[in-house]
Design a protein around this motif. Structure first.
Motif, PDB file in Angstrom:
ATOM      1  N   THR A 166      43.693  27.638  36.150  1.00 22.74           N
ATOM      2  CA  THR A 166      42.485  28.406  35.861  1.00 22.74           C
ATOM      3  C   THR A 166      42.894  29.683  35.135  1.00 22.74           C
ATOM      4  OG1 THR A 166      40.353  29.157  36.734  1.00 22.74           O
ATOM      5  CG2 THR A 166      42.314  29.687  38.048  1.00 22.74           C
ATOM      6  N   LYS A 167      41.948  30.600  34.946  1.00 17.60           N
ATOM      7  CA  LYS A 167      42.194  31.749  34.084  1.00 17.60           C
ATOM      8  C   LYS A 167      41.611  33.031  34.679  1.00 17.60           C
ATOM      9  CE  LYS A 167      41.812  28.729  30.033  1.00 17.60           C
ATOM     10  NZ  LYS A 167      41.062  27.598  30.592  1.00 17.60           N
ATOM     11  N   LEU A 168      42.039  34.147  34.115  1.00 15.71           N
ATOM     12  CA  LEU A 168      41.447  35.461  34.370  1.00 15.71           C
ATOM     13  C   LEU A 168      40.966  36.005  33.036  1.00 15.71           C
ATOM     14  CD1 LEU A 168      44.158  37.102  36.691  1.00 15.71           C
ATOM     15  CD2 LEU A 168      42.002  36.058  37.407  1.00 15.71           C
ATOM     16  N   ASP A 169      39.761  36.554  33.004  1.00  8.34           N
ATOM     17  CA  ASP A 169      39.258  37.121  31.752  1.00  8.34           C
ATOM     18  C   ASP A 169      38.839  38.579  31.929  1.00  8.34           C
ATOM     19  OD1 ASP A 169      36.934  36.865  33.204  1.00  8.34           O
ATOM     20  OD2 ASP A 169      36.031  35.351  31.902  1.00  8.34           O
ATOM     21  N   VAL A 170      39.545  39.288  32.816  1.00  6.97           N
ATOM     22  CA  VAL A 170      39.277  40.701  33.070  1.00  6.97           C
ATOM     23  C   VAL A 170      40.538  41.492  32.759  1.00  6.97           C
ATOM     24  CG1 VAL A 170      37.468  40.313  34.777  1.00  6.97           C
ATOM     25  CG2 VAL A 170      39.861  40.387  35.506  1.00  6.97           C
ATOM     26  N   ASN A 171      40.403  42.828  32.631  1.00  9.38           N
ATOM     27  CA  ASN A 171      41.520  43.648  32.180  1.00  9.38           C
ATOM     28  C   ASN A 171      42.303  44.325  33.300  1.00  9.38           C
ATOM     29  OD1 ASN A 171      40.534  43.006  29.660  1.00  9.38           O
ATOM     30  ND2 ASN A 171      39.581  44.996  29.296  1.00  9.38           N
ATOM     31  N   GLY A 172      41.617  44.694  34.394  1.00  9.98           N
ATOM     32  CA  GLY A 172      42.229  45.526  35.411  1.00  9.98           C
ATOM     33  C   GLY A 172      42.757  44.767  36.614  1.00  9.98           C
ATOM     34  N   TYR A 173      43.634  45.423  37.368  1.00 13.94           N
ATOM     35  CA  TYR A 173      44.270  44.841  38.547  1.00 13.94           C
ATOM     36  C   TYR A 173      43.234  44.411  39.592  1.00 13.94           C
ATOM     37  CZ  TYR A 173      46.962  44.749  42.922  1.00 13.94           C
ATOM     38  OH  TYR A 173      47.504  44.386  44.132  1.00 13.94           O
ATOM     39  N   GLN A 174      42.356  45.328  39.988  1.00 10.39           N
ATOM     40  CA  GLN A 174      41.396  45.024  41.043  1.00 10.39           C
ATOM     41  C   GLN A 174      40.412  43.944  40.609  1.00 10.39           C
ATOM     42  OE1 GLN A 174      41.618  46.070  44.137  1.00 10.39           O
ATOM     43  NE2 GLN A 174      39.845  44.830  44.755  1.00 10.39           N
ATOM     44  N   GLN A 175      39.978  44.019  39.350  1.00  8.03           N
ATOM     45  CA  GLN A 175      39.078  42.980  38.830  1.00  8.03           C
ATOM     46  C   GLN A 175      39.756  41.612  38.873  1.00  8.03           C
ATOM     47  OE1 GLN A 175      38.731  45.085  35.030  1.00  8.03           O
ATOM     48  NE2 GLN A 175      36.499  44.974  35.240  1.00  8.03           N
ATOM     49  N   ALA A 176      41.023  41.591  38.487  1.00  5.64           N
ATOM     50  CA  ALA A 176      41.768  40.334  38.478  1.00  5.64           C
ATOM     51  C   ALA A 176      41.910  39.775  39.889  1.00  5.64           C
ATOM     52  CB  ALA A 176      43.139  40.551  37.844  1.00  5.64           C
ATOM     53  N   ARG A 177      42.188  40.649  40.834  1.00  6.39           N
ATOM     54  CA  ARG A 177      42.334  40.219  42.228  1.00  6.39           C
ATOM     55  C   ARG A 177      41.037  39.596  42.729  1.00  6.39           C
ATOM     56  NH1 ARG A 177      44.017  44.331  47.200  1.00  6.39           N
ATOM     57  NH2 ARG A 177      43.975  42.764  48.858  1.00  6.39           N
ATOM     58  N   GLU A 178      39.927  40.252  42.460  1.00  4.39           N
ATOM     59  CA  GLU A 178      38.642  39.744  42.918  1.00  4.39           C
ATOM     60  C   GLU A 178      38.278  38.435  42.217  1.00  4.39           C
ATOM     61  OE1 GLU A 178      36.057  43.008  42.142  1.00  4.39           O
ATOM     62  OE2 GLU A 178      36.839  44.236  43.799  1.00  4.39           O
ATOM     63  N   GLN A 179      38.587  38.356  40.923  1.00  6.87           N
ATOM     64  CA  GLN A 179      38.228  37.149  40.188  1.00  6.87           C
ATOM     65  C   GLN A 179      39.039  35.942  40.649  1.00  6.87           C
ATOM     66  OE1 GLN A 179      38.939  36.737  35.800  1.00  6.87           O
ATOM     67  NE2 GLN A 179      36.714  36.513  35.730  1.00  6.87           N
ATOM     68  N   LEU A 180      40.320  36.139  40.899  1.00 10.60           N
ATOM     69  CA  LEU A 180      41.120  35.014  41.375  1.00 10.60           C
ATOM     70  C   LEU A 180      40.647  34.550  42.746  1.00 10.60           C
ATOM     71  CD1 LEU A 180      43.373  32.983  41.192  1.00 10.60           C
ATOM     72  CD2 LEU A 180      44.950  34.720  42.073  1.00 10.60           C
ATOM     73  N   GLN A 181      40.335  35.476  43.634  1.00 13.14           N
ATOM     74  CA  GLN A 181      39.870  35.070  44.954  1.00 13.14           C
ATOM     75  C   GLN A 181      38.591  34.249  44.855  1.00 13.14           C
ATOM     76  OE1 GLN A 181      41.614  35.485  47.966  1.00 13.14           O
ATOM     77  NE2 GLN A 181      40.122  33.869  48.356  1.00 13.14           N
ATOM     78  N   ARG A 182      37.704  34.661  43.971  1.00 10.97           N
ATOM     79  CA  ARG A 182      36.464  33.901  43.768  1.00 10.97           C
ATOM     80  C   ARG A 182      36.791  32.502  43.234  1.00 10.97           C
ATOM     81  NH1 ARG A 182      32.770  33.277  39.336  1.00 10.97           N
ATOM     82  NH2 ARG A 182      30.633  32.890  40.057  1.00 10.97           N
ATOM     83  N   SER A 183      37.734  32.426  42.296  1.00 15.15           N
ATOM     84  CA  SER A 183      38.105  31.122  41.741  1.00 15.15           C
ATOM     85  C   SER A 183      38.721  30.222  42.805  1.00 15.15           C
ATOM     86  CB  SER A 183      39.081  31.301  40.577  1.00 15.15           C
ATOM     87  OG  SER A 183      38.432  31.845  39.445  1.00 15.15           O
ATOM     88  N   LEU A 184      39.588  30.781  43.643  1.00 17.12           N
ATOM     89  CA  LEU A 184      40.194  29.977  44.704  1.00 17.12           C
ATOM     90  C   LEU A 184      39.127  29.435  45.654  1.00 17.12           C
ATOM     91  CD1 LEU A 184      43.332  32.140  45.582  1.00 17.12           C
ATOM     92  CD2 LEU A 184      43.264  30.050  44.210  1.00 17.12           C
ATOM     93  N   ASN A 185      38.144  30.266  45.956  1.00 21.69           N
ATOM     94  CA  ASN A 185      37.048  29.815  46.821  1.00 21.69           C
ATOM     95  C   ASN A 185      36.254  28.698  46.165  1.00 21.69           C
ATOM     96  OD1 ASN A 185      37.769  31.720  48.734  1.00 21.69           O
ATOM     97  ND2 ASN A 185      36.263  33.236  48.050  1.00 21.69           N
ATOM     98  N   ARG A 186      35.945  28.874  44.894  1.00 22.59           N
ATOM     99  CA  ARG A 186      35.161  27.871  44.175  1.00 22.59           C
ATOM    100  C   ARG A 186      35.942  26.564  44.008  1.00 22.59           C
ATOM    101  NH1 ARG A 186      30.994  29.773  40.558  1.00 22.59           N
ATOM    102  NH2 ARG A 186      31.972  28.795  38.735  1.00 22.59           N
ATOM    103  N   LEU A 187      37.243  26.692  43.809  1.00 21.11           N
ATOM    104  CA  LEU A 187      38.087  25.518  43.616  1.00 21.11           C
ATOM    105  C   LEU A 187      38.492  24.856  44.929  1.00 21.11           C
ATOM    106  CD1 LEU A 187      40.327  26.937  40.758  1.00 21.11           C
ATOM    107  CD2 LEU A 187      38.742  24.997  40.546  1.00 21.11           C
ATOM    108  N   GLN A 188      38.202  25.531  46.055  1.00 21.94           N
ATOM    109  CA  GLN A 188      38.535  25.011  47.386  1.00 21.94           C
ATOM    110  C   GLN A 188      40.043  24.774  47.557  1.00 21.94           C
ATOM    111  OE1 GLN A 188      35.840  22.045  49.082  1.00 21.94           O
ATOM    112  NE2 GLN A 188      34.457  22.278  47.338  1.00 21.94           N
ATOM    113  N   VAL A 189      40.831  25.747  47.071  1.00 16.70           N
ATOM    114  CA  VAL A 189      42.283  25.657  47.181  1.00 16.70           C
ATOM    115  C   VAL A 189      42.837  27.001  47.650  1.00 16.70           C
ATOM    116  CG1 VAL A 189      42.489  23.879  45.409  1.00 16.70           C
ATOM    117  CG2 VAL A 189      42.614  26.293  44.757  1.00 16.70           C
ATOM    118  N   ASP A 190      44.062  26.977  48.153  1.00 13.82           N
ATOM    119  CA  ASP A 190      44.747  28.202  48.551  1.00 13.82           C
ATOM    120  C   ASP A 190      45.539  28.807  47.403  1.00 13.82           C
ATOM    121  OD1 ASP A 190      43.865  28.017  51.230  1.00 13.82           O
ATOM    122  OD2 ASP A 190      45.493  26.624  51.700  1.00 13.82           O
ATOM    123  N   CYS A 191      45.884  27.975  46.430  1.00 10.00           N
ATOM    124  CA  CYS A 191      46.626  28.461  45.265  1.00 10.00           C
ATOM    125  C   CYS A 191      46.396  27.521  44.100  1.00 10.00           C
ATOM    126  CB  CYS A 191      48.126  28.568  45.579  1.00 10.00           C
ATOM    127  SG  CYS A 191      48.934  26.971  45.798  1.00 10.00           S
TER     128      CYS A 191
END
Length: 287
Positions: A77-102
């Motif tokens: 998957t991907k990140l399309d944000v610039n900052g550290y905190q935004q990236a952290r939040e976006q990945l967590q959302r993606s992991l939840n949506r993808l139903q995976v731990d990594c």
């Protein structure tokens, strides 16, 4: 049914199918359509899925597969944000949506704008979080993707500043017959070869921009729709050693890409491609 060949995906240790499923194709798909797509992937031996948080409901649809079939796919998957905190939040959302731990591969999405790149690569930028996510096991590998004419050159510049595991850039017959683009693509390809970096390509089955902006497919560009034409375009790209082809974001094109790739025995001849360009009125997407 013939299977699509596999190649080492850079230095990841994964033998990826040369066609990677581009999940943009299921961003608005029904459950029935998704079931058919999953069966197609198994039929042709596709074992690598590419998705992104900006692809509508694609991560959710892929997540429904991952709940039962995670071990069968290399998942990106991907990140399309610039900052550290935004990236952290976006990945967590993606992991939840993808139903995976990594995920297996986390990519910086369309990293081709020079100003954006400076924000991403600055202290407390998205790259800092990408590296942290890798260290913590939230992703096994990290990469970059890009669109547009400048993508190969921008990727080379980025790779000189940070060691990524994969890159993604456009590649098709029309683009590669632009001398400037072909030169930058070949430089990127050689760099990837020397450094064992996986090279993914997109837009293999592109025909042209939509005439009069009248969309007929799900993709922002008009793809080829004739099965024979799709086959020639896709196998031409597959004729470039070591590259992977990310499938089109349109469900009607997908089966023909997979069928052509599974039957790949070598690229079409130059005369066949020139005839294809004339028959299909093909035009470059980028100049």
């Amino acid at each position: 049914m013939p299977q699509i060949e596999t190649l080492p995906f850079g230095q990841t240790g994964h033998m990826s199918s040369r066609v990677i499923f581009g999940s943009f194709a299921v961003k608005d798909a029904t459950k029935e359509q998704c079931a058919d797509v999953l069966q197609l992937l198994y039929d042709y031996g596709v074992n690598h899925i590419d998705t992104a948080p900006s692809y509508g409901e694609a991560e959710l649809r892929v997540g429904e597969w991952m709940a039962r079939h995670r071990k069968d796919f290399f998942l990106a998957t991907k990140l399309d944000v610039n900052g550290y905190q935004q990236a952290r939040e976006q990945l967590q959302r993606s992991l939840n949506r993808l139903q995976v731990d990594c995920v297996d591969l986390l990519q910086l999405h369309n990293l081709t704008d020079e100003t954006v790149r400076e924000f991403v690569m600055a202290e407390d930028g998205a790259l800092d979080y990408l590296q942290e996510a890798k260290d913590k096991g939230l992703t096994r590998f990290i990469g970059i993707t890009g669109h547009g004419f400048q993508a190969p050159q921008r990727h080379l510049e980025t790779l000189e500043r940070h060691a990524f595991d994969s890159v993604l850039t456009p590649c098709n017959y029309m683009l590669m017959h632009n001398d400037a683009y072909a030169a930058s693509f070949d430089q990127l390809r050689e760099y990837c070869r020397q450094n064992n970096i996986a090279l993914q390509t997109i837009k293999s089955a592109a025909r042209r921009k939509y005439p009069d902006r009248k969309w007929t497919h799900q993709t922002w560009y008009q793809p080829l729709s004739d099965p024979e034409a799709i086959g020639k375009a896709v196998t031409w790209v597959m004729g470039i050693p070591e590259v992977f082809v990310v499938s089109s974001g349109d469900l009607t094109v997908l089966p023909h890409i997979l069928s052509a790739a599974a039957s790949f025995a070598g690229p079409p001849e130059e005369a066949q491609m020139q005839e294809l360009v004339q028959e299909q009125a093909m035009e470059p997407l980028f100049t």
